[in-house]
Motif scaffolding. Structure first.
Motif, PDB file in Angstrom:
ATOM      1  N   LYS A  93       3.068  61.103 -13.197  1.00  0.00           N
ATOM      2  CA  LYS A  93       2.127  62.143 -13.610  1.00  0.00           C
ATOM      3  C   LYS A  93       0.851  61.545 -14.185  1.00  0.00           C
ATOM      4  CE  LYS A  93       5.496  65.783 -14.408  1.00  0.00           C
ATOM      5  NZ  LYS A  93       6.103  66.685 -15.400  1.00  0.00           N
ATOM      6  N   ARG A  96      -1.635  60.132 -11.354  1.00  0.00           N
ATOM      7  CA  ARG A  96      -2.393  61.052 -10.501  1.00  0.00           C
ATOM      8  C   ARG A  96      -3.898  60.929 -10.712  1.00  0.00           C
ATOM      9  NH1 ARG A  96       0.859  66.558 -11.618  1.00  0.00           N
ATOM     10  NH2 ARG A  96       0.502  65.796 -13.715  1.00  0.00           N
ATOM     11  N   LYS A  97      -4.329  60.854 -11.972  1.00  0.00           N
ATOM     12  CA  LYS A  97      -5.766  60.875 -12.263  1.00  0.00           C
ATOM     13  C   LYS A  97      -6.498  59.655 -11.707  1.00  0.00           C
ATOM     14  CE  LYS A  97      -9.092  61.734 -15.882  1.00  0.00           C
ATOM     15  NZ  LYS A  97      -9.339  62.065 -17.268  1.00  0.00           N
ATOM     16  N   ASP A 100      -6.410  59.741  -7.742  1.00  0.00           N
ATOM     17  CA  ASP A 100      -7.329  60.738  -7.199  1.00  0.00           C
ATOM     18  C   ASP A 100      -8.777  60.294  -7.361  1.00  0.00           C
ATOM     19  OD1 ASP A 100      -5.244  62.340  -6.450  1.00  0.00           O
ATOM     20  OD2 ASP A 100      -5.572  63.890  -7.958  1.00  0.00           O
ATOM     21  N   ARG A 141     -10.377  68.173   2.143  1.00  0.00           N
ATOM     22  CA  ARG A 141      -9.644  68.384   0.892  1.00  0.00           C
ATOM     23  C   ARG A 141     -10.544  68.093  -0.303  1.00  0.00           C
ATOM     24  NH1 ARG A 141      -4.182  68.535  -0.756  1.00  0.00           N
ATOM     25  NH2 ARG A 141      -3.518  68.503   1.404  1.00  0.00           N
ATOM     26  N   GLY A 143     -10.012  67.367  -3.802  1.00  0.00           N
ATOM     27  CA  GLY A 143      -9.129  67.005  -4.915  1.00  0.00           C
ATOM     28  C   GLY A 143      -7.676  67.215  -4.553  1.00  0.00           C
ATOM     29  N   GLY A 144      -6.777  66.775  -5.418  1.00  0.00           N
ATOM     30  CA  GLY A 144      -5.347  66.911  -5.177  1.00  0.00           C
ATOM     31  C   GLY A 144      -4.874  66.009  -4.052  1.00  0.00           C
ATOM     32  N   TYR A 145      -5.243  64.735  -4.126  1.00  0.00           N
ATOM     33  CA  TYR A 145      -4.914  63.804  -3.049  1.00  0.00           C
ATOM     34  C   TYR A 145      -3.514  63.201  -3.199  1.00  0.00           C
ATOM     35  CZ  TYR A 145      -9.981  64.094  -2.864  1.00  0.00           C
ATOM     36  OH  TYR A 145     -11.260  64.561  -2.824  1.00  0.00           O
ATOM     37  N   THR A 146      -2.824  63.491  -4.290  1.00  0.00           N
ATOM     38  CA  THR A 146      -1.486  62.947  -4.517  1.00  0.00           C
ATOM     39  C   THR A 146      -0.482  64.073  -4.716  1.00  0.00           C
ATOM     40  OG1 THR A 146      -1.967  62.754  -6.878  1.00  0.00           O
ATOM     41  CG2 THR A 146      -2.305  60.795  -5.537  1.00  0.00           C
ATOM     42  N   ARG A 147       0.770  63.743  -4.475  1.00  0.00           N
ATOM     43  CA  ARG A 147       1.865  64.700  -4.668  1.00  0.00           C
ATOM     44  C   ARG A 147       2.951  63.998  -5.481  1.00  0.00           C
ATOM     45  NH1 ARG A 147       3.453  65.526   0.591  1.00  0.00           N
ATOM     46  NH2 ARG A 147       1.977  67.248   0.768  1.00  0.00           N
TER      47      ARG A 147
END
Length: 167
Positions: A93, A96-97, A100, A141, A143-147
């Motif tokens: 978590k 992510r920052k 991204d 896309r 943003g939100g390039y990771t899951r």
């Protein structure tokens, strides 16, 4: 031979009535019930002090600042190299920052963005590959390039594990 003050006996008789009536008025006062939104912040912690979590911007990951930054840099490098890594859920978590942000820099593609990415990611060839592939792969896309996916618990210390992957 006692000195009498005129009206003092009446004042002495009235004094207990005043005290009793004032006490009865305060005893009859009942504090109104608190609304639901303010009850949450008053819940006491085990130490008896209730704190509000303002300004908690990031997870410390039980590491000093320099070790935490080096850990995130290495995890970001490996995530971009492999596309998918498994680590603890808190690290996923927190990763992510910066991950991204590196993809956002690659989408920008300017020389300044490239130099910023080179200062963060450990592998120079990896940065060049990211800057070639990211604008096409993530063009639509924003943003939100990771899951982040939950992946059970680790044997040994029962730490909650997660998988982070580039979308």
């Amino acid at each position: 031979s006692s000195i009498e003050v005129p009206g003092s006996s009446q004042a002495m008789r009235a004094f207990p009535l005043l005290v009793c009536s004032a006490f009865a008025a305060t005893a009859a006062f009942v504090a109104p019930a608190l609304p639901l939104h303010s009850r949450r912040s008053i819940v006491a912690s085990p130490s008896g002090i209730s704190m509000i979590s303002h300004g908690k911007g990031f997870r410390k990951l039980n590491k000093p600042a320099d070790q935490r930054k080096a850990l995130l840099r290495s995890l970001t490098t490996e995530l971009i190299r492999n596309g998918k890594i498994q680590t603890t859920l808190a690290r996923c978590k927190e990763l992510r920052k910066p991950a991204d942000h590196m993809v956002t820099l690659a989408k920008d593609g300017s020389l300044h963005a490239r130099r910023q990415a080179l200062s963060y990611i450990y592998d120079k060839q990896l940065v060049h590959a990211l800057f070639e592939q990211a604008p096409d792969r993530y063009a639509e896309r924003e943003g939100g390039y990771t899951r982040v996916l939950k992946d059970g618990f680790r044997r040994g210390d029962n730490a909650e594990m997660g998988i982070i992957e580039l979308v």
